[in-house]
Scaffold this motif. Structure first.
Motif, PDB file in Angstrom:
ATOM      1  N   CYS A  72       6.334  -3.987   4.192  1.00  0.00           N
ATOM      2  CA  CYS A  72       7.742  -3.426   3.970  1.00  0.00           C
ATOM      3  C   CYS A  72       8.290  -3.404   5.488  1.00  0.00           C
ATOM      4  O   CYS A  72       9.403  -2.621   5.371  1.00  0.00           O
ATOM      5  CB  CYS A  72       7.652  -2.123   3.336  1.00  0.00           C
ATOM      6  SG  CYS A  72       6.839  -0.995   4.564  1.00  0.00           S
ATOM      7  N   CYS A 117      -0.116  -2.120   5.429  1.00  0.00           N
ATOM      8  CA  CYS A 117       0.028  -3.559   5.340  1.00  0.00           C
ATOM      9  C   CYS A 117       0.870  -4.113   6.073  1.00  0.00           C
ATOM     10  O   CYS A 117       0.865  -5.343   6.317  1.00  0.00           O
ATOM     11  CB  CYS A 117      -0.097  -3.692   3.900  1.00  0.00           C
ATOM     12  SG  CYS A 117       1.486  -3.210   3.106  1.00  0.00           S
ATOM     13  N   ASP A 120       0.908  -1.269   0.075  1.00  0.00           N
ATOM     14  CA  ASP A 120      -0.056  -0.004  -0.022  1.00  0.00           C
ATOM     15  C   ASP A 120       0.746   1.289   0.028  1.00  0.00           C
ATOM     16  O   ASP A 120       0.487   2.205  -0.716  1.00  0.00           O
ATOM     17  CB  ASP A 120      -0.932   0.032   1.341  1.00  0.00           C
ATOM     18  CG  ASP A 120      -0.171   0.274   2.421  1.00  0.00           C
ATOM     19  OD1 ASP A 120       0.642  -0.501   2.506  1.00  0.00           O
ATOM     20  OD2 ASP A 120      -0.648   0.733   3.452  1.00  0.00           O
ATOM     21  N   CYS A 144       8.107   2.330   3.699  1.00  0.00           N
ATOM     22  CA  CYS A 144       7.294   3.180   2.906  1.00  0.00           C
ATOM     23  C   CYS A 144       7.106   4.499   3.876  1.00  0.00           C
ATOM     24  O   CYS A 144       6.902   5.542   3.086  1.00  0.00           O
ATOM     25  CB  CYS A 144       6.131   2.665   2.555  1.00  0.00           C
ATOM     26  SG  CYS A 144       5.049   2.182   3.872  1.00  0.00           S
TER      27      CYS A 144
HETATM   28 FE1  FES Z   1       2.477  -1.358   3.363  1.00  0.00          FE
HETATM   29 FE2  FES Z   1       4.806  -0.306   4.095  1.00  0.00          FE
HETATM   30  S1  FES Z   1       3.840  -1.004   2.071  1.00  0.00           S
HETATM   31  S2  FES Z   1       3.073  -0.680   5.320  1.00  0.00           S
END
Ligand code: FES
Length: 272
Positions: A224, A221, A216, A236
């Motif tokens: 990462c 989510c 996301d 992210c």
């Molecule tokens: Fe989902 Fe960082 S890509 S929490």
């Protein structure tokens, strides 16, 4: 929809795409990235913005064909549109006059290194840059990087261009020769791990820009997540840059490799 206005192959598998994205071009700073999706059900791939032209309203991404999604993106042509492009995401690079900066990029990691080298130079730093790849054909953006570097060292694993050896060989030489105030390393996780161990020996503060899997891109989510200094961080939203000496690269490598077999299978299905 964001239209592709220019395309250039740096090598068989590395392509530069210039994409219409006026608001991102205006807002982005060195270190920011975007998440790109090709096709309605495409995978979301994070890519650092290599450069931007706010007057023209475009951003430049450098894509390496390593799996199905990056192949789909690299196959798009001038005039084609990207289904989804979100950004700028992440925290911008901390730029100031540190003194001497040793900037190191491996493989396609040289693309996200470019805006940092440019910004560090413009902030008054002496910039020594090392770019490295397996072989001559995989060296990218040499001229652009050179423009903002006081010294540029090119390394290839097989010695087909520049000096023969690894990025860490060049780093050692520079670190033995002169005082470096900050190092920035971007490239494959394994390269960043050893680059980080090298600067740790010389007690040089180091940022690593991490390239984990993302979904996301907004911190929800957990795809990462990494461990930095014993704490869970999300690349992210907290990154993509972190204190390299505190990153658990072994855990990151393990998580990145966890999808290798599925990725290989998907690529085989795509190609046949
Ligand atoms: Fe989902 Fe960082 S890509 S929490």
């Amino acid at each position: 929809m964001n239209k592709i206005v220019d395309k250039e192959f740096f090598s068989e598998n590395v392509v530069r795409l210039e994409i219409e994205a006026p608001r991102i071009a205006k807002a982005r700073r060195a270190g920011h990235f975007v998440i790109v999706k090709v096709g309605k059900n495409g995978e979301r791939i994070p890519l650092t913005i290599a450069s931007a032209n706010p007057e023209k309203g475009t951003i430049t991404l450098v894509v390496q064909r390593v799996g199905v999604s990056s192949r789909r993106l690299a196959e798009l042509n001038i005039g084609d549109e990207i289904t989804d492009l979100v950004g700028p995401l992440g925290q911008a690079t901390h730029i100031e006059n540190f003194g001497t900066v040793l900037a190191c990029g491996g493989g396609v990691g040289v693309a996200p290194l470019l805006p940092i080298v440019e910004a560090m130079k413009k902030a008054g730093n002496k910039v020594i840059t090392v770019i490295a790849a397996r072989t001559k054909d995989l060296i990218i953006l040499e001229d652009q990087i050179k423009q903002y570097s006081d010294e540029l060292i090119v390394m290839t694993d097989d010695g087909t261009y520049g000096e023969k050896g690894l990025v860490t060989d060049a780093m050692e030489k520079v670190l033995q020769r002169e005082k470096v105030d900050l190092s920035v390393v971007i490239g494959p996780a394994i390269m960043m791990k050893f680059a980080s161990l090298t600067t740790e020996k010389y007690e040089v503060p180091t940022y690593a820009s991490l390239n984990t899997i993302m979904v996301d891109g907004t911190g929800m989510c957990g795809a990462c997540r990494i461990t930095v200094g014993g704490k869970t961080k999300f690349v992210c939203v907290d990154g993509p840059e972190f204190d390299a000496h505190k990153v658990d690269f072994d855990e990151m490598l393990l998580r990145l490799n966890g999808y290798k077999e599925i990725e290989k299978e998907a690529e085989q299905n795509y190609l046949h």
